[in-house]
Design a protein around this motif. Structure first.
Motif, PDB file in Angstrom:
ATOM      1  N   ILE C   3       0.842  -1.193   0.000  1.00 63.74           N
ATOM      2  CA  ILE C   3       0.000   0.000   0.000  1.00 63.74           C
ATOM      3  C   ILE C   3       0.882   1.250   0.000  1.00 63.74           C
ATOM      4  O   ILE C   3       0.630   2.203  -0.735  1.00 63.74           O
ATOM      5  N   ASP C   4       1.952   1.219   0.807  1.00 68.11           N
ATOM      6  CA  ASP C   4       2.859   2.366   0.876  1.00 68.11           C
ATOM      7  C   ASP C   4       3.423   2.676  -0.494  1.00 68.11           C
ATOM      8  O   ASP C   4       3.527   3.824  -0.916  1.00 68.11           O
ATOM      9  N   PHE C   5       3.771   1.596  -1.165  1.00 67.19           N
ATOM     10  CA  PHE C   5       4.355   1.705  -2.488  1.00 67.19           C
ATOM     11  C   PHE C   5       3.387   2.399  -3.442  1.00 67.19           C
ATOM     12  O   PHE C   5       3.753   3.342  -4.154  1.00 67.19           O
ATOM     13  N   ILE C   6       2.140   1.963  -3.396  1.00 61.25           N
ATOM     14  CA  ILE C   6       1.137   2.554  -4.283  1.00 61.25           C
ATOM     15  C   ILE C   6       0.876   4.000  -3.905  1.00 61.25           C
ATOM     16  O   ILE C   6       0.694   4.863  -4.761  1.00 61.25           O
ATOM     17  N   LYS C   7       0.919   4.285  -2.593  1.00 63.30           N
ATOM     18  CA  LYS C   7       0.740   5.667  -2.153  1.00 63.30           C
ATOM     19  C   LYS C   7       1.812   6.562  -2.757  1.00 63.30           C
ATOM     20  O   LYS C   7       1.529   7.654  -3.251  1.00 63.30           O
ATOM     21  N   GLY C   8       3.046   6.068  -2.723  1.00 61.19           N
ATOM     22  CA  GLY C   8       4.149   6.848  -3.284  1.00 61.19           C
ATOM     23  C   GLY C   8       3.936   7.120  -4.751  1.00 61.19           C
ATOM     24  O   GLY C   8       4.115   8.244  -5.231  1.00 61.19           O
ATOM     25  N   LEU C   9       3.512   6.086  -5.485  1.00 66.88           N
ATOM     26  CA  LEU C   9       3.272   6.270  -6.914  1.00 66.88           C
ATOM     27  C   LEU C   9       2.144   7.267  -7.142  1.00 66.88           C
ATOM     28  O   LEU C   9       2.191   8.063  -8.080  1.00 66.88           O
ATOM     29  N   ALA C  10       1.144   7.230  -6.260  1.00 69.45           N
ATOM     30  CA  ALA C  10       0.020   8.145  -6.425  1.00 69.45           C
ATOM     31  C   ALA C  10       0.475   9.586  -6.259  1.00 69.45           C
ATOM     32  O   ALA C  10       0.025  10.475  -6.988  1.00 69.45           O
ATOM     33  N   VAL C  11       1.394   9.810  -5.323  1.00 68.86           N
ATOM     34  CA  VAL C  11       1.877  11.178  -5.097  1.00 68.86           C
ATOM     35  C   VAL C  11       2.528  11.714  -6.366  1.00 68.86           C
ATOM     36  O   VAL C  11       2.202  12.808  -6.848  1.00 68.86           O
TER      37      VAL C  11
END
Lengths: 181, 421, 155
Positions: C3-11
């Protein structure tokens, strides 16, 4: 015609490469010529319609093992030319004798008809299906044995590399910690 | 003219066309990367060298993307014209061939990639079926693995022959990284191969036809993710670009290279990116098939022979279009991840490769084999998509694995970080 | 963790659509803040007379001694400056200058202030010696009253 030219080219390259492996004075050149030899042999496999053998030859030998060789050569930095030790005259003669003997043997085996000539093997193409079927039926037992052998080798390597942990010999950091106290 | 001769000529033309097209795409990929990275960092990006030198197009000056469309070509011309600096202490032979060894495998991978469905061509009254791929090897995937295995030599030799500390460290890092990730790369593909029952790329694509729900990514989510990550590592792209880590190694293995030799390394990196995207598309994203199949009558209409010379043009165009779109999006993903993630530390890299990806790939392999055995999938002679049963079973298995990996990684992170959080 | 990874990509994905914060430099120039210390400007009164009285306090206070000036008596019939004396020669060596702004603070007549110009590249070292003509404000664009000193103001 075209295939014949290719065949002779690859044979020449393979022989040249394997000769240069021995003759080269730098370790890294030896390793590179060995890679060349592997690749040309893979090409010969392709010419014999044995694509699987060719691919495996490149993946296993050129792709994995020789990279490790190069890795070690680079780590130890064997760039400098190692002087060849001057051997005594009788030893050299002995070496020549053995070399000629082995060469004669190989030639004798080739001409004895023990190895079938290339034409017959070239006709049948060996597919992955055939190999897989053989490995998992007729040769299942040897196949598993080889796996176990490799596993033993891996465990042995780990034990040798980590002997200090196994036998309770203190590591460098432990020594340093003790010295600190 | 004999049939064999014509077939060989077609073969040669295909090689020239495909390599020409892909090599032309490389400058645009460089531009795409620069623009996209600029947008991610809220910069404008290259917009100086555009088409505004043409009379009447002056209004394009400074415009987004169009304003800089020639930037990559100008950069290439600059590299051509630059003086080549050769350090005296290098190993001359190895130093010269290292860029070539890097570039050639990157191009060779394209030999097996199918770009579209076959077209028919009428030459002197004979119909020839031309697959839009240079060749369809029975051992296609093995060929791919073999070529990527050889690709490391260029970087290693560049590092060694430069006779410089930075280059040597870069080369050593690269070889260690490649050895570590190649295993995960190979194992991540086993699941797909099990489903297809073949190594041939045409068959691997054949089972993904007829709609997005047949794509292999639903059957092999873990395999696709592992393959993508290993692809980053093998092509030295940003989260894994330790061999050329600018902050600590100058430029890593190509520190001592300049001019055209540097350009070859540069091109190889982008060619690798393209090849990985193409292979990933072919293996997991349905290759040249569109997400929703058109009815057979439409295909029959658009594939009519034109002037009695060519047939199948319609589906070929659609196929190449979908293939290009997928590759483009994957290249964007490469750039996007480069713009998001920082470089790994060396121990993290090794940790990820050996302790996370390798076990995950092994588990995925076993689970996939078990599911296929349970669903009792027959290996069909013709490459056709499997029924929904297998897809659903494998998707469930994949999701379970993803959740499990996530849980394990989170627990691991907590353990490593201690109870600081 | 994923999830953290996807959050980073979303940013980063969000940032793609934001307006760039950079400028198309040669065409669009960033407006400089009022307290920017760029190339020095020598100011005039509204009647066109120079404010500088050639007291040389700026030259005295300059830490790298980048300012050189030669004073001369004003001709009362055709005055150049407003005071008794004016600077016949006023040079600032822009490579030596450290852009500290002390000259601006030391000037009793508010004659020298630092302006917004920051493009000062040149091809020859000798060209970096800035003469009075390059720094003087245009005669028609005088300042009636001494401008408020920019230093010691809150940012």
């Amino acid at each position: 015609m075209f295939l014949k030219i290719l065949y002779h080219l690859f044979v020449f390259l393979a022989l040249f490469g394997s000769l240069m492996v021995v003759v080269s004075k730098k370790a890294i050149y030896s390793a590179l010529f060995l890679i060349l030899t592997m690749l040309t042999i893979a090409s010969l496999f392709v010419l014999m319609n044995a694509q699987l053998a060719a691919a495996l030859q490149v993946i296993v030998y050129a792709g994995a093992i020789m990279v490790l060789f190069l890795f070690v050569i680079m780590l130890l930095n064997l760039g400098k030319q190692a002087p060849l030790s001057r051997r005594s005259r009788p030893v050299r003669w002995l070496g020549l004798l053995f070399g000629v003997g082995i060469g004669a043997q190989i030639i004798a085996v080739i001409y004895s008809g023990f190895i079938p000539p290339a034409e017959t093997t070239a006709a049948a193409s060996v597919t992955i299906d055939h190999v897989a079927r053989l490995i998992l039926t007729d040769y299942l037992y040897p196949f598993e044995m080889i796996s176990v052998l490799l596993l033993v080798a891996v465990i042995g390597a780990v034990v040798l590399a980590r002997r200090h942990l196994v036998q309770g010999v203190e590591t460098v950091t432990e020594t340093a910690e003790k010295a600190g106290k | 003219m004999s049939r064999l001769l014509i077939e060989n000529i077609i073969f040669a033309v295909k090689i020239v066309v495909i390599f020409g097209a892909v090599l032309t795409a490389v400058p645009f990929m460089v531009l795409l990367e620069r623009v996209l990275i600029a947008r991610i960092q809220q910069r404008v990006g290259p917009n100086r060298v555009g088409l505004d030198f043409i009379p009447g197009l002056g209004f394009l000056k400074g415009k987004f993307i169009i304003g800089g469309i020639l930037q990559a070509f100008i950069d290439g011309a600059k590299l051509f014209l630059k003086e080549e600096v050769r350090v005296r202490a290098v190993d001359p032979v190895l130093w010269r061939i290292a860029p070539l060894i890097t570039l050639v495998p990157a191009i060779m991978i394209l030999a097996i990639v199918p770009f579209g469905p076959p077209i028919g061509l009428n030459i002197f009254g004979d119909w020839y079926k031309i697959p839009l791929a240079i060749t369809d090897l029975e051992v296609g995937i093995l060929f791919y693995l073999a070529v990527t295995g050889v690709a490391v030599y260029g970087i290693v030799l560049a590092g060694y022959s430069s006779n410089s500390k930075y280059s040597l460290i870069g080369g050593i890092r690269s070889s260690a990284q490649m050895i570590s990730y190649e295993i995960a790369l190979s194992l991540s593909l086993v699941g797909v191969l099990l489903i297809a029952g073949s190594f041939s790329l045409s068959r691997l694509i054949g089972i993904q036809s007829e709609g997005v729900w047949n794509w292999n990514i639903w059957k092999q989510p873990i395999g696709a993710a592992l393959f993508l990550i290993a692809g980053f590592a093998e092509s030295n792209r940003l989260p894994f670009d330790l061999p050329e880590g600018e902050s600590e190694l100058g430029a890593g293995f190509h520190t001592e290279y300049s001019s055209m030799k540097f350009a070859m390394f540069f091109m190889a990196e982008y060619m690798n990116m393209f090849s990985y995207s193409a292979i990933l598309t072919t293996l997991f994203l349905g290759g040249f098939y569109g997400p929703i199949p058109l009815p057979a009558s439409v295909y029959a209409m658009i594939d009519q022979p034109i002037f009695g010379i060519v047939s199948g043009v319609g589906s070929a165009v659609i196929g190449v279009f979908w293939f290009s779109v997928k590759v483009f999006l994957l290249v964007c993903l490469f750039v996007w991840i480069r713009g998001t993630l920082p470089r790994f530390r060396y121990d993290q890299l090794m940790d990820l490769g050996w302790k996370v990806m390798l076990p995950a790939a092994l588990v995925n392999m076993v689970v996939t084999a078990a599911v296929i055995a349970l669903v009792a999938k027959p290996i069909s002679a013709a490459p056709t998509p499997d029924g929904p049963a297998l897809t659903i079973a494998l998707l469930v298995a994949g999701v379970v694995q993803v959740v499990a990996i996530d849980r394990i990684l989170t627990a691991r992170k907590r353990r490593i970080l201690g109870h600081a959080h | 963790m994923l999830i953290d990874f996807i959050k980073g990509l979303a940013v980063t994905f969000k940032h793609i659509w934001k307006k760039p914060v950079t400028f198309n430099y040669p065409e669009v120039k960033r407006p400089q803040p009022a307290f920017y210390r760029g190339r020095h400007r020598l100011q005039r009164y509204s009647n066109g007379l120079e404010r500088c009285v050639a007291c040389a306090l700026c030259a005295a206070v300059c830490p790298p001694e980048a300012i050189y000036l030669e004073a001369e008596e004003n001709d009362p019939k055709r005055p150049v400056g407003a005071g008794e004396r004016y600077a016949r020669l006023y040079q600032i060596h822009q490579i030596r200058c450290i852009w500290c702004g002390f000259c601006e603070e030391a000037c009793p007549e508010d004659a020298i202030v630092m302006g917004p110009i920051f493009e000062m590249a040149n091809y020859k070292r000798s060209d970096f010696v800035c003469n009075k003509e390059q720094m003087l404000d245009a005669p028609d664009k005088g300042f009636g009253e001494p401008i408020v000193l920019k230093v010691n103001q809150p940012l």
